[in-house]
Motif scaffolding. Structure first.
Motif, PDB file in Angstrom:
ATOM      1  N   ILE A  24      25.627 -26.576  43.226  1.00  5.65           N
ATOM      2  CA  ILE A  24      26.288 -25.465  42.529  1.00  5.65           C
ATOM      3  C   ILE A  24      26.136 -25.617  41.024  1.00  5.65           C
ATOM      4  CG2 ILE A  24      28.597 -24.576  41.910  1.00  5.65           C
ATOM      5  CD1 ILE A  24      27.420 -23.269  44.398  1.00  5.65           C
ATOM      6  N   GLU A  26      23.666 -26.766  39.469  1.00  4.93           N
ATOM      7  CA  GLU A  26      22.320 -26.283  39.144  1.00  4.93           C
ATOM      8  C   GLU A  26      22.278 -24.751  39.162  1.00  4.93           C
ATOM      9  OE1 GLU A  26      19.756 -28.195  38.043  1.00  4.93           O
ATOM     10  OE2 GLU A  26      21.302 -29.767  38.089  1.00  4.93           O
ATOM     11  N   PHE A  27      22.956 -24.133  40.112  1.00  6.84           N
ATOM     12  CA  PHE A  27      22.983 -22.673  40.161  1.00  6.84           C
ATOM     13  C   PHE A  27      23.741 -22.084  38.977  1.00  6.84           C
ATOM     14  CE2 PHE A  27      21.609 -23.122  44.591  1.00  6.84           C
ATOM     15  CZ  PHE A  27      20.566 -22.202  44.563  1.00  6.84           C
ATOM     16  N   TRP A  28      24.732 -22.785  38.466  1.00  5.96           N
ATOM     17  CA  TRP A  28      25.439 -22.302  37.282  1.00  5.96           C
ATOM     18  C   TRP A  28      24.486 -22.187  36.099  1.00  5.96           C
ATOM     19  CZ3 TRP A  28      30.573 -25.548  37.500  1.00  5.96           C
ATOM     20  CH2 TRP A  28      31.414 -24.999  38.478  1.00  5.96           C
ATOM     21  N   GLU A  30      21.592 -21.107  36.279  1.00 13.34           N
ATOM     22  CA  GLU A  30      20.767 -19.921  36.551  1.00 13.34           C
ATOM     23  C   GLU A  30      21.588 -18.634  36.602  1.00 13.34           C
ATOM     24  OE1 GLU A  30      18.838 -20.491  40.324  1.00 13.34           O
ATOM     25  OE2 GLU A  30      18.017 -22.433  39.744  1.00 13.34           O
ATOM     26  N   ARG A  31      22.804 -18.680  36.181  1.00 12.85           N
ATOM     27  CA  ARG A  31      23.698 -17.521  36.343  1.00 12.85           C
ATOM     28  C   ARG A  31      23.087 -16.221  35.839  1.00 12.85           C
ATOM     29  NH1 ARG A  31      29.795 -19.728  35.287  1.00 12.85           N
ATOM     30  NH2 ARG A  31      30.142 -20.328  37.438  1.00 12.85           N
ATOM     31  N   TRP A  34      21.050 -14.003  38.349  1.00 12.94           N
ATOM     32  CA  TRP A  34      21.697 -13.385  39.503  1.00 12.94           C
ATOM     33  C   TRP A  34      22.647 -12.286  39.055  1.00 12.94           C
ATOM     34  CZ3 TRP A  34      19.395 -14.837  43.790  1.00 12.94           C
ATOM     35  CH2 TRP A  34      18.772 -16.083  43.826  1.00 12.94           C
ATOM     36  N   PHE A  41      29.097 -17.970  42.410  1.00 13.21           N
ATOM     37  CA  PHE A  41      28.821 -19.373  42.702  1.00 13.21           C
ATOM     38  C   PHE A  41      30.079 -20.162  42.383  1.00 13.21           C
ATOM     39  CE2 PHE A  41      24.805 -17.374  41.777  1.00 13.21           C
ATOM     40  CZ  PHE A  41      23.973 -17.861  42.758  1.00 13.21           C
ATOM     41  N   LEU A 143      17.259 -26.400  46.547  1.00 15.53           N
ATOM     42  CA  LEU A 143      17.597 -25.242  45.710  1.00 15.53           C
ATOM     43  C   LEU A 143      16.688 -24.059  46.010  1.00 15.53           C
ATOM     44  CD1 LEU A 143      18.253 -27.043  42.314  1.00 15.53           C
ATOM     45  CD2 LEU A 143      19.981 -26.117  43.899  1.00 15.53           C
ATOM     46  N   THR A 146      17.707 -22.508  49.254  1.00 16.34           N
ATOM     47  CA  THR A 146      18.958 -21.773  49.038  1.00 16.34           C
ATOM     48  C   THR A 146      18.681 -20.455  48.327  1.00 16.34           C
ATOM     49  OG1 THR A 146      20.178 -23.862  48.971  1.00 16.34           O
ATOM     50  CG2 THR A 146      21.272 -21.906  48.066  1.00 16.34           C
ATOM     51  N   ARG A 147      17.823 -20.466  47.321  1.00 14.26           N
ATOM     52  CA  ARG A 147      17.461 -19.219  46.623  1.00 14.26           C
ATOM     53  C   ARG A 147      16.893 -18.192  47.597  1.00 14.26           C
ATOM     54  NH1 ARG A 147      14.980 -22.976  43.124  1.00 14.26           N
ATOM     55  NH2 ARG A 147      16.385 -23.432  41.386  1.00 14.26           N
TER      56      ARG A 147
END
Length: 161
Positions: A24, A26-28, A30-31, A34, A41, A143, A146-147
């Protein structure tokens, strides 16, 4: 109602047990990639049943967590909700058991989102804040998988609205 909640669960003080939360983080980063009107997330930490109220706001839940299935560390699993319930040999984390209970509570309150889990086989669960080398190495592939799931869920949801 938003399309998707991506929730990373685990204890970041227990080496690989915190993998979902590390993902998560790592996804932050990339905010901006999205659409925040469609997907959130969230760091679910050790995920307790008392956050089931969050589920009422989403059509789909994608959980990032460890899965113990006696495979090589770093093995990635994509599990649909029905697989979580049917595969007795599948060793879910305690978070996933709580998650299934939380889905039941959400259903009793009138809305039950669809669940998927993207899991990874841990190598070590013990005191420490760093992932093992095996899971660090697997993180980029995890990741990306998940993407793909996120894009698939958002595209499928777009077709039904």
């Amino acid at each position: 109602m938003k399309k998707l909640l991506v929730i990373g669960v685990g204890n970041t003080l227990m080496i690989d047990e915190g993998f979902g939360v590390h993902a998560i983080y790592e996804f932050w980063k990339e905010r901006d990639d999205w659409d925040e009107t469609l997907v959130d997330f969230v760091d679910g930490g050790t995920f307790t049943q008392d956050i089931f109220y969050l589920f009422e706001e989403f059509e789909n839940i994608l959980v990032l967590d460890i899965v113990r299935a006696n495979q090589e560390p770093g093995t990635i699993f994509s599990l649909e909700e029905d697989q979580l319930r049917k595969e007795e040999k599948q060793m879910l984390s305690l978070h996933d058991v709580d998650l299934l209970d939380s889905l039941g509570m959400a259903q009793m309150r009138g809305h039950r989102p669809y669940l998927r889990v993207i899991g990874i086989e841990p190598k070590e669960i013990n005191w420490g804040t760093e992932l093992t080398p095996e899971l660090k190495k697997a993180l980029p592939d995890y990741l990306e998988i998940t993407r793909k799931h996120i894009r698939e869920i958002l595209a499928t949801s777009d077709q039904t609205t």
